[in-house]
Design a protein around this motif. Sequence first.
Motif, short mmCIF file in Angstrom:
data_model
loop_
_atom_site.label_atom_id
_atom_site.label_comp_id
_atom_site.label_asym_id
_atom_site.label_seq_id
_atom_site.Cartn_x
_atom_site.Cartn_y
_atom_site.Cartn_z
N ASN A 190 0.83 -1.21 0.00
CA ASN A 190 0.00 0.00 0.00
C ASN A 190 0.86 1.26 0.00
OD1 ASN A 190 0.98 0.10 2.60
ND2 ASN A 190 -1.03 0.24 3.60
N GLY A 191 2.14 1.10 -0.34
CA GLY A 191 3.04 2.25 -0.37
C GLY A 191 3.74 2.50 0.93
N GLN A 192 3.19 1.96 2.03
CA GLN A 192 3.79 2.09 3.35
C GLN A 192 4.35 0.75 3.82
OE1 GLN A 192 3.99 5.17 4.78
NE2 GLN A 192 2.97 5.92 2.91
N HIS A 193 3.64 -0.31 3.50
CA HIS A 193 4.03 -1.65 3.90
C HIS A 193 3.96 -2.58 2.69
CE1 HIS A 193 3.58 -0.30 8.07
NE2 HIS A 193 2.41 0.21 7.70
N MET A 194 4.82 -3.60 2.70
CA MET A 194 4.86 -4.57 1.61
C MET A 194 5.08 -5.95 2.19
SD MET A 194 7.45 -4.57 -1.71
CE MET A 194 7.11 -2.85 -2.05
N GLU A 195 4.30 -6.92 1.69
CA GLU A 195 4.40 -8.27 2.24
C GLU A 195 3.92 -9.28 1.19
OE1 GLU A 195 1.94 -10.78 5.60
OE2 GLU A 195 2.58 -8.74 6.13
N THR A 196 4.54 -10.45 1.17
CA THR A 196 4.06 -11.53 0.31
C THR A 196 3.13 -12.41 1.13
OG1 THR A 196 6.04 -11.53 -1.08
CG2 THR A 196 4.68 -13.52 -1.10
N VAL A 197 1.88 -12.43 0.72
CA VAL A 197 0.85 -13.22 1.42
C VAL A 197 0.78 -14.59 0.75
CG1 VAL A 197 -1.58 -13.36 2.07
CG2 VAL A 197 -0.43 -11.12 1.95
N PRO A 198 1.03 -15.68 1.49
CA PRO A 198 1.05 -17.01 0.87
C PRO A 198 -0.33 -17.46 0.40
CG PRO A 198 1.22 -17.19 3.25
CD PRO A 198 1.32 -15.73 2.93
N SER A 199 -0.32 -18.36 -0.57
CA SER A 199 -1.55 -18.97 -1.03
C SER A 199 -1.70 -20.34 -0.37
CB SER A 199 -1.54 -19.11 -2.55
OG SER A 199 -2.80 -19.55 -3.02
N ILE A 200 -2.70 -21.11 -0.78
CA ILE A 200 -2.87 -22.46 -0.27
C ILE A 200 -2.42 -23.44 -1.35
CG2 ILE A 200 -4.75 -21.85 1.29
CD1 ILE A 200 -6.68 -23.00 -0.80
N LEU A 201 -1.96 -24.59 -0.94
CA LEU A 201 -1.48 -25.59 -1.88
C LEU A 201 -2.66 -26.39 -2.43
CD1 LEU A 201 1.70 -26.94 -0.03
CD2 LEU A 201 1.60 -25.38 -1.99
N VAL A 202 -2.75 -26.45 -3.76
CA VAL A 202 -3.79 -27.22 -4.42
C VAL A 202 -3.16 -27.96 -5.61
CG1 VAL A 202 -5.68 -25.66 -3.80
CG2 VAL A 202 -4.43 -25.30 -5.94
N GLU A 203 -3.84 -28.95 -6.09
CA GLU A 203 -3.41 -29.62 -7.32
C GLU A 203 -4.06 -28.89 -8.49
OE1 GLU A 203 -3.59 -33.97 -9.54
OE2 GLU A 203 -4.10 -33.81 -7.42
N SER A 204 -3.25 -28.11 -9.21
CA SER A 204 -3.77 -27.27 -10.28
C SER A 204 -4.10 -28.09 -11.52
CB SER A 204 -2.76 -26.17 -10.62
OG SER A 204 -3.28 -25.34 -11.65
N ILE A 205 -5.33 -27.94 -12.00
CA ILE A 205 -5.78 -28.61 -13.21
C ILE A 205 -5.88 -27.61 -14.37
CG2 ILE A 205 -7.71 -29.86 -14.27
CD1 ILE A 205 -8.33 -31.01 -11.52
N ASP A 206 -6.39 -26.42 -14.07
CA ASP A 206 -6.57 -25.39 -15.10
C ASP A 206 -6.54 -24.03 -14.41
OD1 ASP A 206 -7.24 -23.82 -17.26
OD2 ASP A 206 -9.34 -24.46 -17.34
N SER A 207 -5.54 -23.21 -14.74
CA SER A 207 -5.39 -21.91 -14.08
C SER A 207 -6.15 -20.79 -14.78
CB SER A 207 -3.90 -21.54 -13.99
OG SER A 207 -3.34 -21.41 -15.29
N THR A 208 -6.91 -21.13 -15.83
CA THR A 208 -7.67 -20.13 -16.56
C THR A 208 -8.62 -19.38 -15.62
OG1 THR A 208 -7.64 -21.50 -18.55
CG2 THR A 208 -9.25 -19.72 -18.49
#
Length: 322
Positions: free
Chosen positions: A239-257
């Motif tokens: 947001n211009g003041q703070h920066m962070e990488t927010v993790p995702s959840i692990l899934v078995e990806s079939i189609d990322s569309t």
Amino acid sequence: MDTKSSIICIGELLIDFFCTDVDMDLIEGQKFEKQAGGAPANVCATIVKLGGSASFSGKVGNDPFGQFLKKTLDKVKVDTSLLALDDEHPTTIAFVSLKANGERDFVFNRGADAYLTVNDLDQKRIKESTIIHFGSATALLGDPFRATYLQVMQEAKADGKFISFDPNFRQDLWKGRKGQFIDLVKKGIAIADFAKVSEEELEIISGTTDLTDGTLFLHQLGAKAVAVTLGDKGTLISNGQHMETVPSILVESIDSTGAGDAFVGAVLSQLVKEGDPKRVLDDFVQLTKIISFSNKVGAMVCTKVGAISSLPTLEEVVHFKG
């Protein structure tokens, strides 16, 4: 529909014909599957599936394909009263096949979406809405759509609307014109309250592979909050003041569309609930919670085939464990 708390998504709605023949180019391909396409339409559908209200504004041909697209959005309860039907130009169609080496064979037949003008838009509804999302792979390609898009974006900003922007770079559409794409996207980012880019788009726009430097560059252009989607690594939010990488959840990806569009729709669905979405951008703790939720939505979309058809409901997101 409560237009005072609604979201309007402006951009393209088109037909994707996917070749279902394995490892075959469009010359040899025989079998194709018709699907609704268009990033802003996917964003709209996500918002509604998660319990919000959203309207789609764009143009399709007044033909069977255009009627199919309208019916697809109506089915998931997206408001299509702002969808313009063009009697002069056919619905835009993309033909896509995927080869074994991962390369795409792509043919784009541009139609009605290119001809959206200011006269096609409901200015009253735009002024009554809370958030305007500008997300499109085609809007910036040429006039009149490009001029309409940029004009509406600037007017919405002047009216104090919350502006969301996703450039949706497509290599196939910008061959030999990447510099023009960068110049045009910078105009959108300069007035965006929330700008979402992929890691590839960040590098193209900023000219650097460093995530921190690239994100700061977008802030320098004018973006209030920047989200850089990093696939299964999560999302970098700033947001211009703070920066962070927010993790995702692990899934078995079939189609990322449509995963990126679902992420954006999830963010906007949460922001609009707060009444004043601009204020939320200053609350970094709350912002990271919104991004975490949206990462989950994007990941869930990857577990099924299709964009709109794979969108989860709010209840499904809450109970999904990965």
